[in-house]
Design a protein around this motif. Structure first.
Motif, short mmCIF file in Angstrom:
data_model
loop_
_atom_site.label_atom_id
_atom_site.label_comp_id
_atom_site.label_asym_id
_atom_site.label_seq_id
_atom_site.Cartn_x
_atom_site.Cartn_y
_atom_site.Cartn_z
N PHE A 1 31.35 -3.04 -28.88
CA PHE A 1 32.41 -3.37 -29.84
C PHE A 1 33.80 -3.22 -29.25
CE2 PHE A 1 28.68 -2.55 -32.29
CZ PHE A 1 28.73 -3.46 -33.33
N GLU A 2 33.91 -2.57 -28.11
CA GLU A 2 35.22 -2.40 -27.48
C GLU A 2 35.81 -3.75 -27.14
OE1 GLU A 2 34.31 0.09 -24.16
OE2 GLU A 2 34.17 1.89 -25.38
N GLY A 3 37.07 -3.91 -27.46
CA GLY A 3 37.76 -5.15 -27.17
C GLY A 3 37.63 -6.20 -28.25
N ASN A 4 36.88 -5.92 -29.30
CA ASN A 4 36.75 -6.88 -30.40
C ASN A 4 38.12 -7.01 -31.07
OD1 ASN A 4 36.38 -7.98 -33.04
ND2 ASN A 4 34.22 -7.48 -32.93
N PRO A 5 38.68 -8.22 -31.09
CA PRO A 5 40.03 -8.40 -31.61
C PRO A 5 40.17 -8.14 -33.11
CG PRO A 5 39.05 -10.52 -31.10
CD PRO A 5 38.10 -9.47 -30.60
N ALA A 6 39.05 -8.09 -33.84
CA ALA A 6 39.12 -7.83 -35.28
C ALA A 6 39.24 -6.34 -35.59
CB ALA A 6 37.90 -8.41 -35.98
N ILE A 7 38.98 -5.49 -34.59
CA ILE A 7 38.99 -4.03 -34.81
C ILE A 7 40.29 -3.44 -34.29
CG2 ILE A 7 37.84 -1.86 -34.25
CD1 ILE A 7 35.25 -3.47 -33.86
N SER A 8 40.97 -2.69 -35.16
CA SER A 8 42.21 -2.01 -34.76
C SER A 8 41.91 -0.72 -34.01
CB SER A 8 43.06 -1.70 -35.99
OG SER A 8 43.34 -2.87 -36.72
N LYS B 1 30.41 -19.02 -39.66
CA LYS B 1 29.68 -19.72 -38.61
C LYS B 1 28.93 -18.76 -37.70
CE LYS B 1 32.83 -23.61 -38.53
NZ LYS B 1 33.82 -24.36 -37.79
N GLY B 2 28.93 -17.50 -38.05
CA GLY B 2 28.27 -16.50 -37.22
C GLY B 2 29.28 -15.49 -36.73
N PHE B 3 28.77 -14.46 -36.10
CA PHE B 3 29.62 -13.38 -35.63
C PHE B 3 29.97 -13.56 -34.16
CE2 PHE B 3 27.41 -11.57 -39.23
CZ PHE B 3 28.44 -10.97 -39.90
N PRO B 4 31.22 -13.43 -33.83
CA PRO B 4 31.57 -13.50 -32.40
C PRO B 4 31.07 -12.24 -31.69
CG PRO B 4 33.49 -12.88 -33.70
CD PRO B 4 32.38 -13.18 -34.67
N VAL B 5 30.77 -12.38 -30.45
CA VAL B 5 30.34 -11.25 -29.64
C VAL B 5 31.42 -10.98 -28.60
CG1 VAL B 5 28.61 -10.39 -28.02
CG2 VAL B 5 27.91 -11.79 -29.96
N THR B 6 31.88 -9.74 -28.57
CA THR B 6 32.86 -9.32 -27.57
C THR B 6 32.19 -8.26 -26.72
OG1 THR B 6 34.65 -9.68 -29.16
CG2 THR B 6 35.15 -8.32 -27.24
N ALA C 1 21.80 -2.39 -33.76
CA ALA C 1 22.72 -1.57 -32.97
C ALA C 1 21.91 -0.71 -32.02
CB ALA C 1 23.58 -0.70 -33.89
N SER C 2 21.43 -1.32 -30.97
CA SER C 2 20.52 -0.63 -30.05
C SER C 2 20.89 -0.96 -28.61
CB SER C 2 19.09 -1.10 -30.34
OG SER C 2 18.24 -0.74 -29.29
N PRO C 3 20.79 0.03 -27.72
CA PRO C 3 21.07 -0.24 -26.32
C PRO C 3 20.07 -1.22 -25.71
CG PRO C 3 20.25 2.00 -26.58
CD PRO C 3 20.47 1.44 -27.95
N PHE C 4 18.94 -1.43 -26.38
CA PHE C 4 17.93 -2.37 -25.84
C PHE C 4 18.38 -3.82 -25.99
CE2 PHE C 4 15.61 1.41 -27.31
CZ PHE C 4 15.18 1.86 -26.08
N ASN C 5 19.39 -4.07 -26.79
CA ASN C 5 19.84 -5.45 -27.02
C ASN C 5 20.91 -5.88 -26.04
OD1 ASN C 5 18.10 -5.51 -29.07
ND2 ASN C 5 19.61 -5.34 -30.68
N ARG C 6 21.31 -5.04 -25.14
CA ARG C 6 22.36 -5.42 -24.19
C ARG C 6 21.85 -6.48 -23.26
NH1 ARG C 6 24.16 0.65 -22.92
NH2 ARG C 6 24.72 1.14 -25.03
#
Length: 173
Positions: A25-32, A131-136, A168-173
């Motif tokens: 989630f780091e760097g996601n522009p939607a998160i302050s 249209k879906g979730f962006p991935v950062t 939210a799992s490290p296996f999805n990286r």
């Protein structure tokens, strides 16, 4: 996160997440502000609950989105705190499933349900069609993925598929 950014482009949007998946989630522009406070155990422990309670109290948010069925809102959020609880999406998913009237995908509903509520609260129509979730992916997450591929001798010249990117799992990286 994106539905709140769409409705409130200038707002501060903070996000509490498991420490083990923060790099996704780091760097996601939607998160302050990203708060990696959850320990990563299957269920929130006392330290996790206290961390969220402290964040909610110290920041006095205008609105909170509770995605955890394990948070007692009366205990976690200060009195009078406005909270949207995503558990309320379950009946809508079931209705869509039984009547085949809409999407049953929970991540779709995490955009659609708050969007419907925010539309009623603000009087504004949804700013965009979902249209879906962006991935950062942060540099760290990309480095971990490349290390995993190399360590497991996965060829890099062939297509790769991302299975179950909602978890939210490290296996999805």
């Amino acid at each position: 996160i994106s539905v709140f950014r769409d409705y409130f482009p200038g707002a501060r949007i903070d996000y509490a997440i498991k420490k083990t998946v923060a790099c996704l989630f780091e760097g996601n522009p939607a998160i302050s502000n990203l708060y990696p406070v959850f320990t990563g155990s299957q269920f929130p422990n006392e330290a996790d609950l206290e961390a969220v309670k402290k964040l909610a109290f110290e920041n006095n948010y205008d609105l909170c989105l509770n995605c955890s069925p394990f948070f007692e809102e009366k205990v976690i959020f200060p009195r009078g705190q406005k909270v949207i609880n995503m558990v309320t999406a379950a009946p809508k998913v079931l209705l869509n499933l039984t009547g085949k009237t809409g999407s049953c995908h929970f991540m779709y509903q995490t955009y659609g349900l708050p969007g419907e509520l925010l539309s009623q609260i603000t009087g504004k129509k949804p700013p965009r069609v979902f249209k879906g979730f962006p991935v950062t992916l942060s540099d760290e997450a990309q480095g971990q993925a490349l290390a995993f591929l190399k360590e497991n001798q996965v060829p890099r010249d062939q297509p790769l598929y991302f299975l179950n990117p909602d978890a939210a799992s490290p296996f999805n990286r």
